[in-house]
Each structure stands twice: as structure tokens, then as C-alpha cells.
Write a protein that holds these residues in place. Structure first.
Motif, PDB file in Angstrom:
ATOM      1  N   GLY A   1       4.475  14.462  -1.056  1.00 15.54           N
ATOM      2  CA  GLY A   1       4.104  12.715  -1.802  1.00 15.54           C
ATOM      3  C   GLY A   1       5.548  11.769  -1.176  1.00 15.54           C
ATOM      4  N   PRO A   2       5.310  10.709  -1.145  1.00 17.96           N
ATOM      5  CA  PRO A   2       6.468   9.419  -1.189  1.00 17.96           C
ATOM      6  C   PRO A   2       7.399   9.369  -2.105  1.00 17.96           C
TER       7      PRO A   2
ATOM      8  N   ALA B   1      -0.278  20.574  -2.345  1.00 22.22           N
ATOM      9  CA  ALA B   1      -1.225  18.642  -2.984  1.00 22.22           C
ATOM     10  C   ALA B   1      -0.395  17.001  -2.828  1.00 22.22           C
ATOM     11  N   LEU B   2      -1.277  16.509  -1.952  1.00 22.33           N
ATOM     12  CA  LEU B   2      -0.681  15.398  -1.877  1.00 22.33           C
ATOM     13  C   LEU B   2      -0.733  14.130  -3.089  1.00 22.33           C
ATOM     14  N   LEU B   3      -0.077  13.539  -3.156  1.00 17.77           N
ATOM     15  CA  LEU B   3       0.104  12.899  -4.847  1.00 17.77           C
ATOM     16  C   LEU B   3       0.118  11.548  -3.680  1.00 17.77           C
ATOM     17  N   SER B   4      -0.459   9.985  -4.317  1.00 13.95           N
ATOM     18  CA  SER B   4       0.446   8.813  -4.196  1.00 13.95           C
ATOM     19  C   SER B   4      -0.168   8.065  -5.005  1.00 13.95           C
ATOM     20  N   GLY B   5       1.183   7.221  -5.847  1.00 15.13           N
ATOM     21  CA  GLY B   5       0.984   6.802  -6.634  1.00 15.13           C
ATOM     22  C   GLY B   5       0.371   7.357  -7.928  1.00 15.13           C
ATOM     23  N   GLY B   6       1.097   8.528  -8.442  1.00 14.56           N
ATOM     24  CA  GLY B   6       0.584   9.686  -8.902  1.00 14.56           C
ATOM     25  C   GLY B   6      -0.346   9.635  -9.586  1.00 14.56           C
ATOM     26  N   LYS B   7      -1.339   9.863  -8.338  1.00 17.64           N
ATOM     27  CA  LYS B   7      -3.020  10.242  -8.318  1.00 17.64           C
ATOM     28  C   LYS B   7      -2.905  10.987  -7.051  1.00 17.64           C
TER      29      LYS B   7
ATOM     30  N   GLY C   1      -5.826  13.970   7.324  1.00 18.00           N
ATOM     31  CA  GLY C   1      -5.693  12.998   7.652  1.00 18.00           C
ATOM     32  C   GLY C   1      -5.149  12.287   6.929  1.00 18.00           C
ATOM     33  N   HIS C   2      -5.074  12.472   5.186  1.00 20.05           N
ATOM     34  CA  HIS C   2      -4.496  11.935   4.206  1.00 20.05           C
ATOM     35  C   HIS C   2      -2.603  11.838   4.763  1.00 20.05           C
ATOM     36  N   LEU C   3      -2.844  12.663   5.416  1.00 21.84           N
ATOM     37  CA  LEU C   3      -0.948  12.577   5.599  1.00 21.84           C
ATOM     38  C   LEU C   3      -0.119  11.543   6.058  1.00 21.84           C
ATOM     39  N   ASP C   4      -1.066  10.997   7.361  1.00 17.01           N
ATOM     40  CA  ASP C   4      -1.229  10.160   7.892  1.00 17.01           C
ATOM     41  C   ASP C   4      -0.832   9.304   7.292  1.00 17.01           C
ATOM     42  N   ARG C   5      -1.756   8.992   6.903  1.00 15.03           N
ATOM     43  CA  ARG C   5      -2.306   7.932   5.514  1.00 15.03           C
ATOM     44  C   ARG C   5      -1.755   7.350   4.910  1.00 15.03           C
ATOM     45  N   VAL C   6      -1.160   8.029   3.516  1.00 15.79           N
ATOM     46  CA  VAL C   6      -0.018   8.215   3.025  1.00 15.79           C
ATOM     47  C   VAL C   6       1.464   7.719   3.016  1.00 15.79           C
TER      48      VAL C   6
END
Lengths: 251, 338
Positions: free
Chosen positions: A34-35, A207-213, A227-232
């Protein structure tokens, strides 16, 4: 096994992690991705009870975290913190501190503790630097010693917060190799990682987190394919099959 | 703690500690022998064991003995107190006199002198209470600010300033609250009696025993709060216990020797270089080194301008001030901040 059910956690009344459910089974390496600022470190700290959770549940082998004493938690999960102090002691002494939860007062080290330390030093490939003072070691060597300390703790799970930060690529790969061996030995390994190619190649699950979710969890294959990695992250992550398995790169 | 040099962790600390023991014994012997009247080393033991007869024997028994004991006790107590406080706050600049622990103890002693001047044994207790207040204030700041090194020292300076002002206020109303006020401010070990030192001795003894029984925990605590807790240590209660013990040491020392500066800073710093940061040898080295340094400085204070005597606090501050500035200069640029 460590399980998170709908975990919420944060600092000073403000939640950073919102309702995350995950489990870290034994025998697998899980990467938390996650970022910056997405709550990965907070999540790890809440799992270990180092920072308070504001909702949900953490179960260690089915027992709620609150029902375990600090020492019992230490026997179930080891932690490699992100900020690491460097006291002026020998590396071996440092690793010996990993035995702390196994000792009762008055903290006398026994033969089995020395053996556990030797084993941990071998695991981390750090036997040759054990006699040296921490202050004389390079960043990569210190990291090995910290890793060995967490291994000496002999816990069934080990949670690492950015274990590869500030390491050159050789040392990064060594850390990943140790993680793999630990999983093969039957431990649950959780790593916060920033290097996506390293994570996708080295871990079993992600597990990919973004904005705490939680955005997605699954095997690294599933998370990559989603494809979520590319987007996040706002990148174009691609891969290519080689003799050594999949190689990931940014397109 | 990255700032400390690491070149000299010894394989075994035993030879160094033994050498320190010898130095302490030598300094104590000289302290018994030298001064306005020189006494031969062979005459010390008879003077201590038998009822003193001549003037020399009385000096040894009633002036030099309490003075030497005071140096040994206050020196070791302040140095160990400083080492413990520095380890817990991971701040090499935190010494009892810099972060307001000593002046808190001074305030306790002054209040005690003003309110209950006849209860001699109450002074160490009151000093301890004052020192504890100082420690708790600093701990509070440390937890609120994340213990950035300079913030802590600045907050300590503020706390120290407030306590000093409060001491001055007490003295204004009750001029006799601290007998020999200026001596107390400077810090000194002259004109003490064994009766005055004894209660503080027991406090220091008990605190030392407890601290040395917690060195294993202190070692782990020094790895940082998160790592320590993940190793099964209950960080907050332990911090509180150890800081309370450090306050007891500093408070007891201040109760008879006044506001001695810098010993809790210089000695731990040197010992960390010589012995490393393994708590048990480090604290043992601090106890010995502190006892040696204070006894040595007191000897200098007695002999340098004989027949005049300086309070030992002056000698200590003249040496310690420059040392502290050197430490600050070495750490400029914030590179050692966490």
C-alpha cells in the motif's frame, strides 16, 4: 494463527485502519502492500497490541489479544520494528535479548537460550559478525542481527515492518530468502514491503491497503491479476516469464 | 543512541571494573589522609576503630570519614541515577541536574527544612519526593513530544528553572530552611556528620539493589519501547519504576550534598564508551566511576588552594560545563535525533 476481524485502529481518536479482516496462516509469507500512510504500520502495531485498536478483534491462535499478557503475546508473535535503536553492545548480546520472553525472573540465560541464539544467527547468516559491537556494523549487517533477534524469540509468527528499507538489493534478497525459509519451517511471516517486484516474487500472499481500507487480499498471483496494484499506486506493473520464474517490472 | 562511539566494547569488563575499584579505594584512602592536617595511612584504621584521642584522630573520625563517605555515596548515586535516566529516555543529555531532578530534590529539601526543621530523617524522603516530581514532569513531556532529544533538555531546563525559583522563594520566607544555602546551591560535602548521611545511605542502598535486580529489563527497554514491548516487557510500568528508583538515588544524594552538577552526565558518558551499554557492567562502572570522580574532585577542592577550600561543586562544574558544551557541539545538526 493470527486473525484480524474487522480491525479498526489509529492514533489520538482518529482511525487510520478501517475494518480490515485478514488472516496470516502458518507456512506462508504474506506481504502487506500500500502507498505511504495507508495504515500498514498501524495495522501491524495494532495486531501486536503496541497501539490501541478502536474496534474489531485480533485473535492469536483463537484467543483474543486482550486476554493475553504482554509476555504471552511475545511468545506468539515476534516483531521487527521500523525504527531500530543501536545500543553499544555486541551483536550476540542483542540477539540474546530475543530470548527475553522465554526467561522468568531473574533473567538468567540457559544453555537452550544460547542454542536458540546460535540457530537464529545461522538462519540470518550472521554467525561471523556475532562478536562485533552493533555500532561497527553496516546497515545490512544490523538488519541481519535484528532479524536474528526476532528469530531467537522462536514465535510461530513473525511480523516485520519494512525489513528491506535502506538495504541494498543483495541484502533485500537475503531478507526475502530468510522469510521463505521461515515459512517453509512452518511459521507465519508478515512483511510490510514497498518494493512491489520484490514482494510479488518473494511472498505467497498479498494484502493491498489503500486509505486504511483493505482493497484486495489473496495470493500474489490473484492480487497482481486483479489490476488493483496499478490503480492504487498509479503505475503500470508488468511481468515477463524467465528461467527463474516471473520477473516484474514497471512498464 | 546512535551517537555513542562503539569502538571499545571489551570482551570482558572485569579488568576495567577491577581497576576502577582500585582507583576508588586509592581515592578514598587519599581523602582520609590529605587535607589541612596530613595523616599517615597507617594511622587511619586505629583512628576509626578506637575511641579517637588526638586531634588528628578526631579529624579522621569526625571530618574525613563522613566527608569521604559522602563523596563515595553521592558520586555513585548521581552517576547511576544519570545512567538510568539516560537509558530510559534514550537521551545522552538527560542528567539529573539538567532535567530538573536535582533541583526538584533541592526544593523538597528546602520545604522540609522550612516546615519540619527538626526531623532530620525526613530530608531524604522530601528530596526524593521532589526528585520524583521532576522525573514525572520530564517523563510526561517525553511521552507527549515523542522525546525528541533537544525538546526534552529544554523542557528539563524549564522545570529546573521553576524548581530553582521555588527554592529561592522558600529561602526568602525561611532563610534558615537549608543550612548553608549557598553551599547547598553549589553542592559540597564539607561539614557533614555520619548521622546526616545515614538515612540517605539506606535509601541509596535500597535503590541500588533494586536497580541492579532490574538490569535485564533495562537492557531490553533500551532497544526502544516498541521492540521492548514486543519482547514481552511491560514498558510503561517498568519505566515508571526505574525512573522512581533513579529519583530516589538523586534525591538521597542531593539531601546531604546539595546540587552537585554534571556528575550524572560525565560519568555515564565515559562509562558507555569504556564498558559499552550492557546495563550491569555499565551501572557498576558508573557507581565506581562516580564515587571516584567526586572523591577526586573533593580532594582537589581541598588541596588546590590550601589553606582555602573550594566547595566540590565548583570544581565539578568547572570541569562539567565545558564537557556538556562539547557534547552539544558534537551532536549539532540534529543527526542523532530519533
Amino acid at each position: 494463527m493470527i486473525e484480524l476481524k474487522n480491525l479498526c485502529a489509529g492514533y489520538g481518536g482518529r482511525d487510520v485502519v478501517h475494518g480490515v479482516s485478514l488472516s496470516f496462516p502458518p507456512g506462508r509469507v504474506a506481504a502487506l502492500l500500500g502507498p505511504n500512510g495507508c495504515g500498514k504500520s498501524t495495522l501491524l502495531r495494532a495486531v501486536l497490541g503496541l497501539s490501541p485498536k478502536s474496534g474489531g478483534e485480533v485473535l492469536m491462535d483463537g484467543v483474543p489479544l486482550e486476554a493475553l499478557s504482554t509476555r504471552e503475546r511475545a511468545l506468539k508473535a515476534a516483531y521487527l520494528a521500523q525504527s531500530r535503536t543501536v545500543p553499544n553492545i555486541t551483536a550476540r548480546k542483542m540477539v540474546l535479548h530475543g530470548r527475553f520472553p522465554h526467561l522468568s525472573y531473574p533473567r538468567r540465560y540457559r544453555k537452550e537460550d544460547d542454542e536458540a541464539v546460535d540457530r537464529a544467527l545461522d538462519w540470518a547468516d550472521a554467525r561471523d559478525i556475532a562478536h562485533r559491537p552493533m555500532g561497527e556494523l553496516s546497515g545490512g549487517q544490523r538488519q541481519k542481527i535484528y532479524l536474528a533477534m526476532a528469530l531467537a524469540q522462536d514465535a510461530p509468527a513473525i511480523l516485520m515492518d519494512e525489513p528491506t528499507a535502506f538495504l541494498d538489493v543483495g541484502h533485500q534478497l537475503e531478507v526475502m530468502a530468510v522469510a521463505r525459509r521461515l515459512a517453509q519451517e512452518g511459521r507465519a511471516v508478515v512483511m510490510v514491503l514497498h518494493d512491489l517486484p520484490l514482494a510479488l516474487r518473494g511472498a505467497d500472499d498479498a494484502a493491498l491497503l489503500s486509505g486504511g481500507k483493505l482493497v484486495i487480499r489473496g495470493t500474489t498471483e490473484e492480487v497482481y491479476a486483479s489490476g488493483h496494484l496499478d490503480r492504487v499506486f498509479g503505475v503500470a506493473l508488468r511481468r515477463m516469464e524467465t528461467d527463474g520464474g516471473w520477473q516484474y517490472y514497471y512498464g | 543512541m546512535k551517537s555513542w562511539p562503539t569502538s571499545s566494547i571489551r570482551r570482558g569488563n572485569a579488568p576495567l571494573l577491577a581497576a576502577l575499584c582500585a582507583l576508588v579505594a586509592l581515592a578514598a584512602l587519599l581523602s582520609m589522609c590529605l587535607g589541612s592536617v596530613s595523616v599517615a595511612p597507617g594511622e587511619i584504621l586505629p583512628a576509626l576503630l578506637n575511641e579517637p584521642r588526638g586531634a588528628a584522630e578526631r579529624i579522621v573520625r569526625y571530618a574525613r570519614l563522613p566527608r569521604t563517605c559522602a563523596c563515595l555515596l553521592a558520586g555513585s548515586a548521581l552517576a547511576v541515577s544519570g545512567a538510568v535516566i539516560q537509558s530510559i529516555l534514550s537521551n545522552p543529555l538527560a542528567a539529573p541536574n539538567i532535567i530538573g531532578v536535582s533541583s526538584g530534590a533541592g526544593l523538597g529539601a528546602a520545604l522540609c527544612g522550612a516546615l519540619a526543621p527538626t526531623v532530620g530523617a525526613a530530608v531524604p524522603m522530601a528530596s526524593f519526593a521532589g526528585a520524583l516530581l521532576g522525573v514525572l514532569l520530564v517523563l510526561f513531556v517525553a511521552e507527549k513530544t515523542g522525546a525528541s532529544k533537544l525538546t526534552l533538555v529544554l523542557a528539563g531546563a524549564a522545570v529546573s528553572g521553576m524548581f530553582s525559583a521555588a527554592i529561592d522563594a522558600v529561602i526568602t520566607f525561611v532563610p534558615d530552611a537549608l543550612n548553608g544555602y549557598s553551599d547547598f546551591r553549589i553542592g559540597g560535602v564539607a561539614n557533614l556528620s555520619m548521622e546526616r548521611i545515614t538515612p540517605a545511605f539506606w535509601v541509596i542502598f535500597a535503590a541500588m539493589v533494586l536497580i541492579f535486580s532490574l538490569t535485564g529489563e533495562l537492557d531490553v527497554l533500551m532497544l526502544g519501547a516498541d521492540t521492548a514491548q514486543s519482547l514481552g516487557l511491560r514498558v510503561r510500568p517498568l519505566r515508571l519504576v526505574l525512573l522512581t528508583l533513579a529519583a530516589a538515588l538523586a534525591g538521597a544524594a542531593v539531601s546531604f550534598s546539595g546540587l552537585l552538577g554534571f556528575i550524572g552526565l560525565i560519568v555515564p558518558h565515559i562509562m558507555r564508551r569504556l564498558l559499552g551499554e550492557d546495563s550491569r557492567p555499565l551501572l557498576a562502572g558508573c557507581a565506581l566511576g562516580g564515587a571516584f570522580l567526586l572523591t577526586l574532585c573533593d580532594l582537589l577542592a581541598r588541596l588546590l588552594f590550601a589553606p582555602y577550600e573550594l566547595p566540590v561543586g565548583i570544581v565539578l562544574s568547572l570541569a562539567g560545563g565545558p564537557f556538556f558544551i562539547w557534547l552539544l557541539l558534537r551532536q549539532r545538526g540534529g543527526r542523532v535525533h530519533d
